[in-house]
Motif scaffolding. Sequence first.
Motif, short mmCIF file in Angstrom:
data_model
loop_
_atom_site.label_atom_id
_atom_site.label_comp_id
_atom_site.label_asym_id
_atom_site.label_seq_id
_atom_site.Cartn_x
_atom_site.Cartn_y
_atom_site.Cartn_z
N THR A 93 3.45 1.44 -8.56
CA THR A 93 3.19 0.41 -7.56
C THR A 93 4.54 -0.01 -6.99
O THR A 93 5.58 0.12 -7.65
CB THR A 93 2.48 -0.82 -8.17
N PRO A 95 0.83 -1.21 0.00
CA PRO A 95 0.00 0.00 0.00
C PRO A 95 0.86 1.26 0.00
O PRO A 95 1.92 1.31 0.62
CB PRO A 95 -0.81 -0.13 1.29
N GLU A 96 0.38 2.27 -0.70
CA GLU A 96 1.12 3.52 -0.84
C GLU A 96 0.88 4.46 0.35
O GLU A 96 0.29 4.07 1.36
CB GLU A 96 0.71 4.19 -2.17
N GLY A 144 -2.53 4.57 1.59
CA GLY A 144 -3.19 3.28 1.59
C GLY A 144 -3.65 2.80 0.24
O GLY A 144 -4.17 1.68 0.12
N GLN A 145 -3.46 3.62 -0.81
CA GLN A 145 -3.93 3.21 -2.12
C GLN A 145 -2.97 2.21 -2.76
O GLN A 145 -1.78 2.15 -2.42
CB GLN A 145 -4.13 4.43 -3.04
N SER A 146 -3.47 1.42 -3.70
CA SER A 146 -2.64 0.42 -4.39
C SER A 146 -1.76 1.04 -5.45
O SER A 146 -0.67 0.53 -5.74
CB SER A 146 -3.53 -0.65 -5.02
#
Length: 279
Positions: free
Chosen positions: A270, A73-74, A77-79
Amino acid sequence: MATTATHLTLRHEAIKPKIGARILNTKEELLSGALTDAVNDLLEQSGVLVFPQLHLTDDEQVALTNLLGGNVPELRGQSVFPISLDRSINKEVVDYLKGSLFWHIDGTMNPVPIRGSLLTSKVLPTWGGNTEFANCYAAWDDLPEQKKVEVENLKVVHSLWNSQLFHSPEPTIEQLKDWQAKGEVELPLVWTHKSGRRSLVLGNTAQQVVGKSMAESARILHGLRQFATSEPYHYGHEWRVGDSVMWDNTGTLHRAMPYDPDCGRLLHRTILLGDEPFA
C-alpha cells in the motif's frame, strides 16, 4: 484495568544509528490511531520502520496506511498491489517491476511523489529477495562540505526509459519508443524539504546532470549513490512471512535483491499519499 488507547506510547528500538527502527507495539495498538503522530515522526527520523510479525490482513494494511496519511490507489485502481516477478501473479507488469531490483525512489516522474510505502510479506522466496534501503537524509548530512558546495544546486534529468535500461539494456525500438513516450523531468539533485532538512535525489531514473557531459554526470551520480548506499546509511531487511516494512520515499532509496522470479515470492503493497513536491 486495560490501558486506554489515549495513553499508549510508541515502543521502538533503533536498528542502526543512521537508518531504521523496529516497532514493538501490537497490531491493535497501531490500528487504534493513538500512535499515528509518533509513527510518522519516527518514520521521518529513521527512514525505515520495521513491524515484525504483525500479520496484517489487506483490510488492516489499508486501515493502517489511511491512519498514517492516506492510502493512494495503485496502478489499476486497487487499494493493495501484489509485488511479485512471478508472471502467474503479475503478468502485465512484470517488466515494469524489474526496475525494483535497482536503487530507486518511487514517483520521480510525478509532480508530487508518494510519501512512502508499506509492504507486508505473504510468500517468501526460495532464495534471495531481501529488500534494501538507504537513508539519503543522513547521507547528505555527512557529505564533506566541499562536496555539498559542488552538488547542492545541480539539476538532474530523470526518465522512465533510463530506469528500464538497467534491466533491459538492448530493447527493441518499439520498447524504447514506448518508454520514452513517458517523458523526462528535471529535478534538484538535493531536495530541500518543507521541514528544512535536505536529502539526495538519486536512483535508476537519474539520467544526466544538466550542463554536464554524460561521462561527468555518471561520475557524479554513481559516486553519490555509492556513498549514500554504503554503511552506515544502508539497511537490508530479511523477510519473514507476516513482517511489514514502511519507508519514507521522500528521503530513502530502496531496491529488492535478486530472487527466483518463478518462486511465487509475494509482498502486498500500500502507498501513502504524498504532500510535498520536489524542491
